[in-house]
Design an enzyme around this catalytic site. Structure first.
Site, PDB file in Angstrom:
ATOM      1  N   HIS A 131      -0.757   4.015  -7.581  1.00 25.38           N
ATOM      2  CA  HIS A 131      -1.529   5.258  -7.414  1.00 25.38           C
ATOM      3  C   HIS A 131      -2.820   5.262  -8.243  1.00 25.38           C
ATOM      4  CE1 HIS A 131       2.465   7.516  -6.315  1.00 25.38           C
ATOM      5  NE2 HIS A 131       2.152   6.573  -5.440  1.00 25.38           N
ATOM      6  N   THR A 170      -1.651   5.690   2.485  1.00 26.81           N
ATOM      7  CA  THR A 170      -2.914   4.956   2.492  1.00 26.81           C
ATOM      8  C   THR A 170      -2.971   4.045   3.717  1.00 26.81           C
ATOM      9  OG1 THR A 170      -2.988   4.960   0.073  1.00 26.81           O
ATOM     10  CG2 THR A 170      -4.393   3.373   1.193  1.00 26.81           C
ATOM     11  N   LEU A 218       0.860  -1.181   0.000  1.00 31.07           N
ATOM     12  CA  LEU A 218       0.000   0.000   0.000  1.00 31.07           C
ATOM     13  C   LEU A 218       0.894   1.228   0.000  1.00 31.07           C
ATOM     14  CD1 LEU A 218      -2.814  -0.696   2.654  1.00 31.07           C
ATOM     15  CD2 LEU A 218      -3.033  -0.765   0.168  1.00 31.07           C
ATOM     16  N   ASP A 219       0.424   2.309  -0.616  1.00 29.85           N
ATOM     17  CA  ASP A 219       1.139   3.572  -0.514  1.00 29.85           C
ATOM     18  C   ASP A 219       1.330   3.923   0.956  1.00 29.85           C
ATOM     19  OD1 ASP A 219       1.047   3.774  -3.251  1.00 29.85           O
ATOM     20  OD2 ASP A 219      -0.568   5.265  -3.276  1.00 29.85           O
ATOM     21  N   ARG A 220       2.407   4.617   1.251  1.00 31.44           N
ATOM     22  CA  ARG A 220       2.701   4.977   2.636  1.00 31.44           C
ATOM     23  C   ARG A 220       1.556   5.752   3.278  1.00 31.44           C
ATOM     24  NH1 ARG A 220       8.116   8.307   4.669  1.00 31.44           N
ATOM     25  NH2 ARG A 220       7.697   8.146   6.914  1.00 31.44           N
TER      26      ARG A 220
END
Length: 325
Positions: free
Chosen positions: A252, A151, A147-149
Site C-alpha cells: 500500500h 489496483t 498488485l492490490d486487488r
C-alpha cells in the site's frame, strides 16, 4: 530428509523440506505457497504466526528469506483436492486472456483489471495466477510480484524458473538499495491540488493488523524505508493526475504516502477522503481506486536483455479523466 516434490500436496503428517539452490532468497510465505498448492495466503500467515512452521528448528516470520539447505517444517494442512472448487468463470477466463500485453519464452505480462486479486484465498476462489494456470494448464506459471486487488495495471508472470529467480532478486535489490533493480511507474489521481514539480516522500511504512486480521499500513518511525516520487501531469476538476515512481515496493506504499502528504488517491476506501470519493462517484462515475501500474523497466541475463513493459490506462479511468473538467 524429505525433498521438494514436483507436485507437492500435503498429507496428514508433518513434512521436513530442504530448500534447494534455486529457491535461495525466496520469502518463507512464497515458498509455502508453492509447497501448499491452493492454500489461501491467510492460512499461510496463520500457520507461520502460530509457530507451526519452523526453519532449521526455530520460529520464523513470513518475510524471512530462505537459504539453500534450510530445513522447513511444514505442518499437515487440509486443502481442497484438485477439481473440488471447480474452474474460473468463463468471463474471468476471457478477461484474463484479453489482458495479455506481452509474452516471450520466459515472461508473460498482463494488464490486470481492477477487482481481480493476484491470487485466490480469503474467500476469493480464483485470482490472476489460478486463472492463467487454468487457461494454460501445461505451462509452468509463477507470480513475480503482486498488485492490490483494487489496483489495475501491469503484472509480470514468469514462465521459467530462471526468470522468476532473477526477477525476484531484482525486486529485492529495488527494496533494499535505491530502486536500481526495477523501475516502477504508476498513474494516479490524487485528491486536491498538488504543487508543481516532483514531490518526494521518504517515509517509513509499518504494517499493522486490525481486528479481523485486516492489514492496515501507516507511516511509522519503526517501519521499513519507503520512497515515492509524485509528479503532476495535469490538473482535472481541482484534483491532480500524477505519475508516481516508487523506489521500494512496500504494501500500500503509494496509497499511504499519498494520504501522508494530504492528497489521498481518489476512490481509496481504506486511506482516502470519504467526501471526495463520494463526489467523484456521483459526478464522474469513479467507482474504484484510481491507481494504475503503468510500466516496469528492468534487465535480465545480467543486463543483456532489456525490458520496458507498458499497460495502457484502464478504460474506466480514461472515462473519469474525460469527464473531469
Amino acid at each position: 530428509m524429505a525433498s521438494i516434490d514436483s507436485n507437492p500436496r500435503p498429507s496428514g503428517q508433518v513434512r521436513l523440506v530442504r530448500v534447494p539452490e534455486d529457491r535461495a532468497g525466496q520469502r518463507l510465505d512464497n515458498f509455502l505457497l508453492g509447497q501448499l498448492k491452493g492454500a489461501p495466503k491467510s492460512l499461510i500467515y496463520k500457520i507461520v504466526r502460530s509457530g507451526q512452521v519452523r526453519v532449521n528448528g526455530g520460529r520464523a516470520k513470513a518475510e524471512t528469506r530462505l537459504e539453500a539447505g534450510d530445513e522447513v517444517r511444514i505442518p499437515p494442512v487440509r486443502l481442497s483436492e484438485p477439481g473440488e472448487k471447480g474452474a474460473p468463470a468463463r468471463g474471468l477466463l476471457d478477461a484474463m486472456a484479453a489482458s495479455i500485453v506481452f509474452e516471450d519464452a520466459r515472461l508473460l505480462a498482463i494488464s490486470k483489471p481492477s477487482g481481480v486479486a493476484s491470487h485466490g484465498g480469503s474467500g476469493i476462489g480464483f485470482g490472476v495466477i489460478e486463472t492463467l494456470r487454468a487457461l494454460r494448464p501445461n505451462e509452468s506459471l509463477e507470480l513475480v510480484h503482486r498488485l492490490d486487488r483494487d489496483t489495475s495495471g501491469l503484472m509480470v508472470i514468469a514462465k521459467k524458473r530462471s526468470a522468476l529467480t532473477e526477477l525476484q532478486a531484482l525486486m529485492r535489490e529495488s527494496d533494499a538499495d535505491d530502486g536500481r533493480g526495477i523501475a516502477k511507474r504508476y498513474l494516479a489521481l490524487l485528491a486536491g491540488r498538488m504543487p508543481d514539480g516532483t514531490m518526494t516522500v521518504d517515509a517509513p511504512l509499518h504494517i499493522g493488523l486490525r481486528q479481523g486480521g485486516e492489514r492496515h499500513v501507516q507511516v511509522h518511525a519503526q517501519g521499513k524505508p519507503s520512497l515515492s516520487h509524485f509528479r503532476v501531469l495535469e490538473r482535472r476538476g481541482g484534483h491532480s493526475y500524477c505519475e508516481v515512481r516508487i523506489e521500494t515496493g512496500r504494501t500500500h506504499q503509494i496509497r499511504v504516502h499519498a494520504q501522508h502528504i494530504g492528497h489521498p488517491v481518489a476512490g481509496d476506501d481504506k486511506y482516502g477522503d470519504v467526501e471526495v470519493n463520494k463526489r467523484l462517484r456521483e459526478q464522474v462515475g469513479l467507482k474504484r481506486l484510481f491507481l494504475h501500474a503503468a510500466s516496469l523497466e528492468f534487465s535480465l541475463d545480467g543486463g543483456r536483455a532489456h525490458y520496458l513493459l507498458d499497460a495502457p490506462l484502464a478504460p474506466e479511468l480514461v472515462d473519469v479523466l474525460d469527464r473531469l473538467k
